[in-house]
Motif scaffolding. Sequence first.
Motif, PDB file in Angstrom:
ATOM      1  N   VAL A1648       2.431  30.683  24.372  1.00 46.70           N
ATOM      2  CA  VAL A1648       3.559  30.484  23.461  1.00 46.70           C
ATOM      3  C   VAL A1648       4.564  31.635  23.633  1.00 46.70           C
ATOM      4  O   VAL A1648       5.769  31.409  23.689  1.00 46.70           O
ATOM      5  N   LEU A1649       4.050  32.860  23.741  1.00 49.86           N
ATOM      6  CA  LEU A1649       4.964  34.004  23.868  1.00 49.86           C
ATOM      7  C   LEU A1649       5.828  33.865  25.124  1.00 49.86           C
ATOM      8  O   LEU A1649       7.006  34.179  25.124  1.00 49.86           O
ATOM      9  N   HIS A1650       5.198  33.384  26.208  1.00 47.28           N
ATOM     10  CA  HIS A1650       5.986  33.234  27.438  1.00 47.28           C
ATOM     11  C   HIS A1650       7.084  32.199  27.277  1.00 47.28           C
ATOM     12  O   HIS A1650       8.062  32.216  28.005  1.00 47.28           O
ATOM     13  N   HIS A1651       6.873  31.260  26.332  1.00 44.05           N
ATOM     14  CA  HIS A1651       7.864  30.202  26.175  1.00 44.05           C
ATOM     15  C   HIS A1651       8.558  30.296  24.835  1.00 44.05           C
ATOM     16  O   HIS A1651       9.000  29.301  24.295  1.00 44.05           O
ATOM     17  N   TRP A1652       8.606  31.494  24.299  1.00 44.78           N
ATOM     18  CA  TRP A1652       9.158  31.673  22.948  1.00 44.78           C
ATOM     19  C   TRP A1652      10.615  31.223  22.888  1.00 44.78           C
ATOM     20  O   TRP A1652      11.099  30.776  21.864  1.00 44.78           O
ATOM     21  N   GLU A1653      11.334  31.318  24.041  1.00 47.32           N
ATOM     22  CA  GLU A1653      12.758  30.955  23.975  1.00 47.32           C
ATOM     23  C   GLU A1653      12.959  29.477  23.685  1.00 47.32           C
ATOM     24  O   GLU A1653      14.048  29.050  23.354  1.00 47.32           O
ATOM     25  N   GLU A1654      11.876  28.659  23.807  1.00 50.20           N
ATOM     26  CA  GLU A1654      12.076  27.239  23.552  1.00 50.20           C
ATOM     27  C   GLU A1654      11.818  26.849  22.109  1.00 50.20           C
ATOM     28  O   GLU A1654      11.973  25.699  21.739  1.00 50.20           O
ATOM     29  N   ILE A1655      11.407  27.821  21.322  1.00 51.97           N
ATOM     30  CA  ILE A1655      11.211  27.506  19.901  1.00 51.97           C
ATOM     31  C   ILE A1655      12.597  27.396  19.278  1.00 51.97           C
ATOM     32  O   ILE A1655      13.405  28.312  19.420  1.00 51.97           O
ATOM     33  N   PRO A1656      12.908  26.285  18.603  1.00 50.17           N
ATOM     34  CA  PRO A1656      14.264  26.135  18.065  1.00 50.17           C
ATOM     35  C   PRO A1656      14.595  27.246  17.071  1.00 50.17           C
ATOM     36  O   PRO A1656      13.714  27.799  16.443  1.00 50.17           O
ATOM     37  N   ARG A1657      15.886  27.540  16.957  1.00 50.83           N
ATOM     38  CA  ARG A1657      16.471  28.438  15.971  1.00 50.83           C
ATOM     39  C   ARG A1657      16.127  29.900  16.199  1.00 50.83           C
ATOM     40  O   ARG A1657      17.009  30.725  16.306  1.00 50.83           O
ATOM     41  N   VAL A1658      14.829  30.270  16.282  1.00 47.78           N
ATOM     42  CA  VAL A1658      14.510  31.695  16.351  1.00 47.78           C
ATOM     43  C   VAL A1658      14.175  32.140  17.767  1.00 47.78           C
ATOM     44  O   VAL A1658      14.032  33.330  18.032  1.00 47.78           O
ATOM     45  N   GLY A1659      14.014  31.172  18.675  1.00 53.45           N
ATOM     46  CA  GLY A1659      13.482  31.534  19.988  1.00 53.45           C
ATOM     47  C   GLY A1659      14.404  32.429  20.788  1.00 53.45           C
ATOM     48  O   GLY A1659      15.620  32.338  20.689  1.00 53.45           O
ATOM     49  N   CYS A1660      13.819  33.334  21.533  1.00 54.87           N
ATOM     50  CA  CYS A1660      14.589  34.084  22.530  1.00 54.87           C
ATOM     51  C   CYS A1660      13.584  34.585  23.552  1.00 54.87           C
ATOM     52  O   CYS A1660      12.397  34.652  23.267  1.00 54.87           O
ATOM     53  N   GLN A1661      14.059  34.915  24.712  1.00 55.35           N
ATOM     54  CA  GLN A1661      13.133  35.298  25.774  1.00 55.35           C
ATOM     55  C   GLN A1661      12.512  36.651  25.449  1.00 55.35           C
ATOM     56  O   GLN A1661      13.219  37.587  25.071  1.00 55.35           O
ATOM     57  N   LEU A1662      11.204  36.752  25.574  1.00 51.11           N
ATOM     58  CA  LEU A1662      10.551  38.046  25.318  1.00 51.11           C
ATOM     59  C   LEU A1662      10.423  38.806  26.631  1.00 51.11           C
ATOM     60  O   LEU A1662      10.265  38.207  27.695  1.00 51.11           O
ATOM     61  N   VAL A1663      10.480  40.123  26.518  1.00 54.23           N
ATOM     62  CA  VAL A1663      10.445  40.940  27.740  1.00 54.23           C
ATOM     63  C   VAL A1663       9.055  40.879  28.353  1.00 54.23           C
ATOM     64  O   VAL A1663       8.063  41.186  27.682  1.00 54.23           O
ATOM     65  N   PRO A1664       8.947  40.462  29.616  1.00 51.78           N
ATOM     66  CA  PRO A1664       7.629  40.371  30.250  1.00 51.78           C
ATOM     67  C   PRO A1664       7.182  41.751  30.742  1.00 51.78           C
ATOM     68  O   PRO A1664       7.948  42.704  30.730  1.00 51.78           O
ATOM     69  N   GLU A1665       5.939  41.814  31.178  1.00 54.36           N
ATOM     70  CA  GLU A1665       5.471  43.043  31.829  1.00 54.36           C
ATOM     71  C   GLU A1665       6.326  43.219  33.074  1.00 54.36           C
ATOM     72  O   GLU A1665       6.515  42.281  33.835  1.00 54.36           O
ATOM     73  N   HIS A1666       6.862  44.406  33.280  1.00 53.66           N
ATOM     74  CA  HIS A1666       7.891  44.520  34.305  1.00 53.66           C
ATOM     75  C   HIS A1666       7.969  45.934  34.877  1.00 53.66           C
ATOM     76  O   HIS A1666       7.367  46.871  34.348  1.00 53.66           O
ATOM     77  N   VAL A1667       8.737  46.038  35.950  1.00 51.79           N
ATOM     78  CA  VAL A1667       9.216  47.337  36.436  1.00 51.79           C
ATOM     79  C   VAL A1667      10.712  47.151  36.601  1.00 51.79           C
ATOM     80  O   VAL A1667      11.138  46.166  37.199  1.00 51.79           O
ATOM     81  N   GLU A1668      11.516  48.050  36.053  1.00 50.59           N
ATOM     82  CA  GLU A1668      12.968  47.901  36.207  1.00 50.59           C
ATOM     83  C   GLU A1668      13.478  48.933  37.212  1.00 50.59           C
ATOM     84  O   GLU A1668      12.863  49.978  37.406  1.00 50.59           O
ATOM     85  N   THR A1669      14.581  48.598  37.846  1.00 52.28           N
ATOM     86  CA  THR A1669      15.160  49.509  38.838  1.00 52.28           C
ATOM     87  C   THR A1669      16.471  50.028  38.277  1.00 52.28           C
ATOM     88  O   THR A1669      17.384  49.241  38.034  1.00 52.28           O
ATOM     89  N   ARG A1670      16.562  51.329  38.062  1.00 50.22           N
ATOM     90  CA  ARG A1670      17.765  51.876  37.419  1.00 50.22           C
ATOM     91  C   ARG A1670      18.526  52.759  38.393  1.00 50.22           C
ATOM     92  O   ARG A1670      17.926  53.562  39.106  1.00 50.22           O
ATOM     93  N   PRO A1671      19.844  52.626  38.433  1.00 48.54           N
ATOM     94  CA  PRO A1671      20.623  53.491  39.319  1.00 48.54           C
ATOM     95  C   PRO A1671      20.652  54.915  38.784  1.00 48.54           C
ATOM     96  O   PRO A1671      20.722  55.123  37.571  1.00 48.54           O
ATOM     97  N   LEU A1672      20.590  55.883  39.679  1.00 47.07           N
ATOM     98  CA  LEU A1672      20.704  57.289  39.276  1.00 47.07           C
ATOM     99  C   LEU A1672      22.153  57.716  39.457  1.00 47.07           C
ATOM    100  O   LEU A1672      22.739  57.474  40.509  1.00 47.07           O
ATOM    101  N   LEU A1673      22.723  58.334  38.439  1.00 42.86           N
ATOM    102  CA  LEU A1673      24.121  58.746  38.531  1.00 42.86           C
ATOM    103  C   LEU A1673      24.214  60.246  38.321  1.00 42.86           C
ATOM    104  O   LEU A1673      23.406  60.832  37.606  1.00 42.86           O
ATOM    105  N   ASN A1674      25.224  60.827  38.941  1.00 38.31           N
ATOM    106  CA  ASN A1674      25.434  62.257  38.785  1.00 38.31           C
ATOM    107  C   ASN A1674      26.814  62.463  38.191  1.00 38.31           C
ATOM    108  O   ASN A1674      27.796  61.961  38.747  1.00 38.31           O
TER     109      ASN A1674
END
Length: 1978
Positions: A1648-1674
Amino acid sequence: MALIVRLKTVTDLRGKGDRIAKVAFRGLSFYTRVLENCEDEAPFDETFRWPIASSVDVNEMLEIQVFNYSKVFSNRLIGTFQMVLQKVVEEGQLEVTDTLIDDNNAAIQTSISIEIRYQAMDGTVGAWNDNEFLETPNVRSDGDPHETDILLPSHRQSPSKTSAAERALWRAGKGVFSAMKLGKARVPKDDHHRKQDEPAVLEAEDLDQKAMRLGGGLDPDTISLASVTAVTTNVSNKRSKPDIKIEPSAGRPMDYQVSITVIEARQLVGLNMDPVVCVEVGDEKKYTSMKESTNCPYYNEYFVFDFHVSPDVMFDKIIKLSVIHSKNLLRSGTLVGSFKMDVGTVYTQPEHQFYHKWAILSDPEDITAGLKGYVKVDIAVVGKGDNIKTPHKANETDEDDIEGNLLLPDGVPSERQWARFYIKIYRAEGLPRMNTSIMANVKKALIGENKDLVDPYVQVLFAGQKGKTSVQKSSYEPLWNEQIVFTEMFPPLCKRIKVQIRDSDKVNDVAIGTHFIDLRKISNEGDKGFLPAFGPAWVNMYGSTRNYTLMDEHQDLNEGLGEGVSFRARLLLALAVEILDTSNPEITSSTEVQMEQATPVADNCTGKMEEFFLFGSFLEATMIDRKNGDKPINFEVTIGNYGNEIDGMSKPIFRKRKDGGGDGGEEESQLLENESDEEGTDDGEFVPVSSTPPMRPLITDRNYFHLPYFDKKPCIYIKSWWQDQRRRLYNSNIMDKIADKLEEGLNDVHEMIKTEKPHPERRLRGVLEELSSGCLRFVTLSNKDQNHSSRTRLDRERLKSCMRELETMGQQAKTMRSQVKKTTIRDKLKQAQNFLQKLRFLAEEPQHSIPDIFIWMMSNNKRIAYVRIPSKDILYSIVDEEMGKDCAKVKTVFLRLPGKRGFGPAGWTVQAKMEIYLWLGLNKQRKDFLGGLPCGFEERKLPKGQGVPSFPPISLLYTKKQVFQLRVHMYQARSLFAADSSGLSDPFARVFFISQSQCTEILNETLCPTWDQLLVFDNVELYGEAHEMRDDPPIIVIEIYDQDTVGKADFMGRTFAKPLVKMSDEEYSPPRFPPQLEYYQIYRGNSTAGDLLAAFELLQIGPAGKLDLPPIDGPTDIDRGPILPVPLGIRPVLSKYRVEILFWGLRDLKRVNLAQVDRPRVDIECAGRGVQSSLIQNYKKNPNFSTLVKWFEVDLPENELLHPPLNIRVVDCRAFGRYTLVGSHAVNTLRKFIYRPPDKKAQHWSMAGEIVVNMEPEVPIKKMETMVKLEAHSDAVVKVDVSEEEKEKKKKKKKGSVEEPEEEEPDESMLDWWSKYFASIETMKELLRQQEAAAADSEEKEEMEMTDGSKGQGKTKEKGKALKEDKKKKQQQQLPDAPEKKKQKIDEMKVYPKELEAEFDSFEDWLHTFNLFRGKIGDDDDSTADEDRIVGRFKGSLCVYKVPLPNDITKEAGYDPNFGMFQGIPSNDPLNVLVRVYVVRATDLHPADINGKADPYIVIKLGKTDIKDKENYISKQLNPIFGKSFDIEATFPMESMLTVAVYDWDLVGSDDLIGETKIDLENRYYSKHRATCGISKTYSIHGYNIWRDPQKPAQILSKLCKEGKVDGPHYGPGGRVKVMNRVFTGPTEVEDENGQKKQTDEHVALTVLHHWEEIPRVGCQLVPEHVETRPLLNPDKPGIEQGRLELWVDMFPMDMPAPGPAIDISPRKPKKYELRVIVWNTDEVVLEDDDYFTGEKSSDIFVRGWLKGQQEDKQDTDVHYHSLTGEGNFNWRYIFPFDYLAAEEKIVISKKESMFSWDETEYKIPARLTLQVWDADHFSADDFLGGIELDLNHFPRGAKTAKQCTLELGTGETEVPMVSIFKQKRVKGWWPFLARDENDEMEMTGKVEAELHLLTTEEAEKSPAGLARNEPDPLEKPNRPDTSFIWFLNPLKSIRYFIWHTYRWLLLKILLLVLLLLLAGLFFYSMPGYLVKKLLGA
């Protein structure tokens, strides 16, 4: 050529009504004006003119339709009149009266009377009859003076008759945003554009009704609409569109970074080399390290070059990769091969980069040699603000397909040939003086010779090489006739050739002028394309002003940087390319640049000399910058050197040539005679007037002067002689006009989409229709070509290709038109944008003809400011489409400062605003040169020219003048520029019209001023006819300034507008008046700086004076004194809105005036109303607000687009009631915060019965997102054990079917987090590939759709694509039915190639972050400078809604009125959180040390916590794997900004920041997307994939349901769960570490959590287990990425149960292995040595081996001496210990880089074993015979016997079984030794029998083995034949073998002979003594 129709009257109409008629011919229709309240007769009396290029055919039709006009409903057709034009064509003129026919083709009594004329084109362009040039009124017999006007080509329609009602219609489509209103003003265009001027009469709704009336015959999907906004602005005939951007952008330096990774090289030609790669960008060089004795070195080294130059210079820099063999300190090494490409080529690639591509090396010294090897590189070029998406770096296991990944742009063939580029330099003219004249004057006085003061030569730069011509001493018109020859690969990867005329000087040579030849414009790569060709043609060079000064401040302009401000010279040159046949033996093989003589060209080859006439009139000169002083001012106009009296040449250049009467002489003189006969006097010799008389300026206001031209307008006229190449300019004008029209249309469509107008798709259809008809028009027009003699090859080829391109474009536009639907509009817009770019590219003519015109403003004979006008824009032609867009038009131009002075703020002040009229054409066509001027003037001529009709006037005296009143309604501005240090401005606006100016009041401290002020300009005098004013009012300039208490006001931006004009005889009534407010874009330099909301009206003051004008009624503000507010009809309609503000907190506030912010408060203001937040008592202790929600009510415009901005200001409350502004933010658009009550109907579907959502085992790779199947399936329960994923993996593993059967996957204990990570990366790459493929597919589809009409262009492209597709398919289809093995599943996670914020909309689902700004915006156009102005952030949100709200919202259960719209918001009290940061690795870091590497380590900052991981720095790595987690306890809101930085460790000095990334943890924590801890794919309670969150899935689910007030979760049997009305299914058992199964609901809850975005009205995508890639700025290098960091962050509230220990992600330790290689035997080794005595071939063989990267540990066998057959026996064991990372398939080596290194550096290199066979020599170096390199992961299985061992085994050309030593552990077989022969072909030089045995260190210790043949486990001695004994040990034996066998008889004979000789010697020696003895003592 034109068809002219005069529609006189329509009679016998029935009833009374408004009538309108439509006249159509060749698909181009015009509407008449609306005649109101006609009874039985409609006297239209209007004339329409169609300019036509091809003759009218006798069968063509003219159609006239008459309608009853209705404002509300669609027009009703009364009747139609159709006529075949046969009679007209025959007679040329015709009057017709005839009856109309109705819909049913029945005649009705209404009749129509018209008059038609047809002007045909007789003969060629050469012989003109007079009437075509000038329809002089006295020639005409008709009485109507208006008609004669109309037939002048410039007045199209008698505009004064256009009624108000028609204008009314025009207003109907008027948008609120008019992107620069007069920008849309009808550019005086050909009559085509009238199509756009009227048809808005059919407004969108009318069309719909019409469609209904026709019974659906008109599908609304096919309706197209002509121009909308174009119609709304007044039709302009006599004025051109002014350019809105004033500052030149060219030539301004910017930051660039070129980053190049050299990965490896392969197939280098040469034996046993030590290669180094040299990377050169421009003049900077960097080298990789040297790799010893290998032909395929692996480097993986990263280089960065930083530049700060202008784009032109940057893109011309050459990137050169060269491989050098054995370079060391003492010698430079020998070049193996090199590769060149310019930076521009890389920059034009998608993402500005080449990734993992192979560069082909060739030898520039020997072009016959073929390729010299490949280098694999990544090249990226980043400008400021570009962000480069690096494809995700992971293990590159895929076998490199070199041919498929060459470093070449798309469309360049992989086999490039060598070609010669011949650049022929003939001669130059009009050079400026380049030396001081002092010496010359002395010489002249002494010797009497007068020398030209310049010594020119030409220098050509191309592809990094430079060639020069000879120097022609002192000549203004040098003659060279030389050619410079470059030899370069074709097609070259360098876009431009730079041709420069330079002046040779003893001290330093300087450039006189520069021209760039763009190879893309002079060649075409298509199937029907052509090689680059050019000329012979003249090119014009522009640069600094011509007066000679020792230090020229504008010297850069002569180098080709920036826009030239004056004509410098013209050069006659040609270019040809010849492809070389390198097999030809005569060819010179070097690529040195050569200079040779060229055959001169005939004088007339560039066209016949013609006399051109340039006329200009200055109608207005205002806004002259006061800084220029009040000395008299005059304007000078020059074309080439003509008209340049100050520093041009003393003699006109071409006059002599004209008198010399070249080959066109007689014809020309005859023309002149004719002309002079007819004009009475020969005007051939009038003296040119090129500058206006000097005049003192008058003061307009504090900043500007104006010149008092009033009714006397000065004129200039110049004759000049140029080669007649007008056709080039004409073609380019036609294309420009098509492009202008297209651009305008596309802007309309964008505008309609932006302002949400109905039916933008209809407008787009109209645009495409216009485009396709325009393109077909081009094809007919451009084809009628004259004077073939002077057309160059390029002219012919370009014409062909332009015609082809435009024809296909026309057809594509047609097919596209039918595909435009509401849904596809965005795509089609994109495609149309591509058309526009292509058109603009095609329109640029590479071969110049007439030079550009410069207008200089001179004060006191000094040049001050200039404007440059391209000659094609003002060139006259009798065909309308070919005419320049500003020819015979009044154009508003702004003069600017020359060169660098024009950059920055100095260049933003207007130097002068001028209204000028220009006309340029052949002298013999000049009769109509005054045709486009506003009427009502008398000509003033010089005495000499009195009474001569065609003699040009020296000034125009206007006798007619109109008086107007201008009303400027300045309502408000928004998003202005911050000009004060507070980050706000004190703006006021200054409005200029003609020579008057007025200011609004100054509003303090705001960026969104609402002036609400009416400015009235009285007694504005305009010269000319009244009706022209109505359509062509001059433009209004509005400048916005910031008032400073001291000093001058700062300029903040400028915009232009056109007023709406009301003549005195018109009603001031709707719909045209009062005018509506519209947005005008404000520009500051080249960047936009806000919008102005205003309206402008110009009202004629009639005979009755001002009493007739509409009264100024408006709320008169007593408080505002004399300031008039905007009147009622114009200001927007308001209604009541409520604005609710959520005040959450303030973050990161910086100090104000060195004092810390302690008690901040937020003030919100919108439209004069506002609210203040509660005061934060102690910002340090708690920066959140105590009261969360407040609201205020305010009157806002009904029209959302007019909503004023909302201002957020933060003030700090100090002691004694003082307030200090901390920072401010303006929310420019409230649209995203407007609350719209939900639609009741829409909600029902979600409440319907149960929906079963069945979870199938998903194929993760095939789908982009997990899709939910909404249908019931029988097998609801999912087995976890075996899944599709495995099959996928299997397939991936099995690249080729020949691979060895897989071993069992290691068990669960072998898998770790990294296995999961690498598996996920594979998936991500596959996804990206699929997306690309999908994109390519759709593109291909589009292309197919588009090209079905046109021939198969893009075939080559498709072929390439097809190949790629095939490959993909193969990969996907491999072995679908491979026997499935039960195998461990690797769970995956999501790897995001970008920041998590980018994926989840910055987590601003309910909490928004507003940056607070303070401080001035910097002056260098940079938006990135905003970063420095941010002084903090306000967190909160807004909600705007109309009051009152519908009841049901407030009635909902649990509604808390205190929170208004912000229900269910968590409390903002301080909160303790455990933050766990996992840093995986960094990629592509910017090097920080001199050696091009860095020693990175991690630093983490959060609040007061500062973790420096300095001890664990990673030495000399740009792609370090950190694999660390850090735990930090933090308290929100005080500590919520997490900074993860990468620093570079330095032994001495402080450590440098490489780059950092900031993460706002608070928004993540509170987000509905639940970014605290990612949800993993599956639930398991042990192992590498253990559930990390302290809350189990079921707990999370019930919490979500509770918070969202959702019914559920209800668990049912069989793994079912119901949430709301959705049912989910999933597995029910979980396995613990002992393998026991337990019942659990967690799996389904997780589903259900993986498909939470399909629940009407309150649904939204939940953040999955992940690795994000962030740019380094100076911060020091803003906007340029310094590398990327992969990480993720988990957050756990401290009041919940503590989470488990952190996952171990420490980098995998390499495993220690030992590789034992036994070399048993060799065979068929080539024999190198010749025997000393016998001449027999033999070799002294030994074998050398090493593991790549460990060359210093190479091991040799002993020598097998004197092998006669190439057989060698060794039985010799090598032992190579190494560390190996199985996951990355790399060997890890740690070693010091050099003696001076502080620590060891870790290298990762592919596991490759090299074996080589050598011939040992005693006294000279050993000879290399051959070698083979085996990749231990993937090498060919050896042959069973020496016989079966072939060359193919080593080259990999045929399919051979591949093995991996890591799987097989032990392999034995025969492998070939390879080397290259003289012809660079691979040949086999021997075979080796070897055995490879791989053991782990533990195994090796258990069964040890000795090196060579030593103990333990010794190998037996080889059984070598006796010949191989060593000389030194057994000399006799060797002698016996070698000599005795063969030469024993010879030896015996020699021995005998020696004995005899010895005997004889002794005899002779002792003979004399003996004799004497005998004689004496006998």
